[in-house]
Design an enzyme around this catalytic site. Structure first.
Site, PDB file in Angstrom:
ATOM      1  N   THR A   2       0.849  -1.192   0.000  1.00  0.00           N
ATOM      2  CA  THR A   2       0.000   0.000   0.000  1.00  0.00           C
ATOM      3  C   THR A   2       0.879   1.234   0.000  1.00  0.00           C
ATOM      4  O   THR A   2       2.101   1.124   0.007  1.00  0.00           O
ATOM      5  CB  THR A   2      -0.912   0.003   1.249  1.00  0.00           C
ATOM      6  OG1 THR A   2      -1.944   0.938   1.047  1.00  0.00           O
ATOM      7  CG2 THR A   2      -0.147   0.333   2.511  1.00  0.00           C
ATOM      8  N   GLY A 157       0.164   6.126  -6.924  1.00  0.00           N
ATOM      9  CA  GLY A 157      -0.775   5.175  -7.516  1.00  0.00           C
ATOM     10  C   GLY A 157      -0.583   5.000  -9.012  1.00  0.00           C
ATOM     11  O   GLY A 157      -0.883   3.941  -9.568  1.00  0.00           O
ATOM     12  N   CYS A 160       3.141   2.785  -8.799  1.00  0.00           N
ATOM     13  CA  CYS A 160       3.252   1.534  -8.039  1.00  0.00           C
ATOM     14  C   CYS A 160       2.058   0.619  -8.323  1.00  0.00           C
ATOM     15  O   CYS A 160       0.908   1.018  -8.120  1.00  0.00           O
ATOM     16  CB  CYS A 160       3.326   1.852  -6.543  1.00  0.00           C
ATOM     17  SG  CYS A 160       3.377   0.381  -5.502  1.00  0.00           S
ATOM     18  N   THR A 163      -0.526   0.010  -5.435  1.00  0.00           N
ATOM     19  CA  THR A 163      -1.220   1.190  -4.921  1.00  0.00           C
ATOM     20  C   THR A 163      -2.278   1.595  -5.937  1.00  0.00           C
ATOM     21  O   THR A 163      -1.999   1.655  -7.125  1.00  0.00           O
ATOM     22  CB  THR A 163      -0.220   2.359  -4.727  1.00  0.00           C
ATOM     23  OG1 THR A 163       0.796   1.948  -3.812  1.00  0.00           O
ATOM     24  CG2 THR A 163      -0.910   3.597  -4.185  1.00  0.00           C
TER      25      THR A 163
END
Length: 174
Positions: A2, A157, A160, A163
């Site tokens: 995350t 986001g 990754c 994410t």
């Protein structure tokens, strides 16, 4: 994993996190809430790592906050001491970012407590991307802590694969 990012600027502290829960290479859930308010809404906390492990840490940390009347640093240090001595806690695979009106801290999986240098913290698989983006925005714009946290999480986001773009954002104004 995350991404969790915390930014502090102009009497505001924000913790933001994405919502992706992955099992290996599979997305199991896209809207998990990994950021919470603790201790009478005076403390923000976000986690990266194993969900069940993080909930255990949230519970333990909240108990320390109650025990120490909401004193963030003392509660974090006491949790870290427990983490180093308790066999069950030593096996937990999670990290916490915690913040109140006075301080922002990382509580690591090794039981370390770290106070950031630049009023920003980022953890998780996209943490380095979020931290780099947030630092650039802190140093080169007048954006609010909320705007910086949101934009840096969006950038993480985009880069990754662990994410996503679902965001949970909590802020304290003091």
């Amino acid at each position: 994993m995350t991404t969790i990012v915390s930014v502090r600027r102009n009497n505001q502290v924000v913790i933001a996190g994405d919502g992706q829960v992955s099992l290996g290479n599979t997305v199991m859930k896209g809207n998990a809430k990994k950021v919470r308010r603790l201790y009478h809404n005076k403390v923000l906390a976000g986690f990266a790592g194993g969900t069940a492990d993080a909930f255990t840490l949230f519970e333990r940390f909240e108990a320390k906050l109650e025990m120490h009347q909401g004193h963030l640093l003392r509660s974090a240090v006491e949790l870290a001491k427990d983490w180093r001595t308790d066999r069950m806690l030593r096996k937990l695979e999670a990290m916490l970012v915690v913040a109140d009106a006075e301080a922002s801290l990382i509580i690591t999986g090794n039981g370390d407590v770290v106070q950031p240098e630049y009023d920003l913290v980022a953890i998780g698989s996209g943490g380095n991307y979020a931290q780099a983006a947030a630092l650039a925005l802190l140093q080169n714009t007048e954006l609010s802590a909320l705007e910086i946290a949101e934009k840096s999480l969006t950038i993480a986001g985009d880069i990754c694969v662990f994410t996503n773009q679902f965001k949970t954002i909590e802020e304290l104004n003091y």
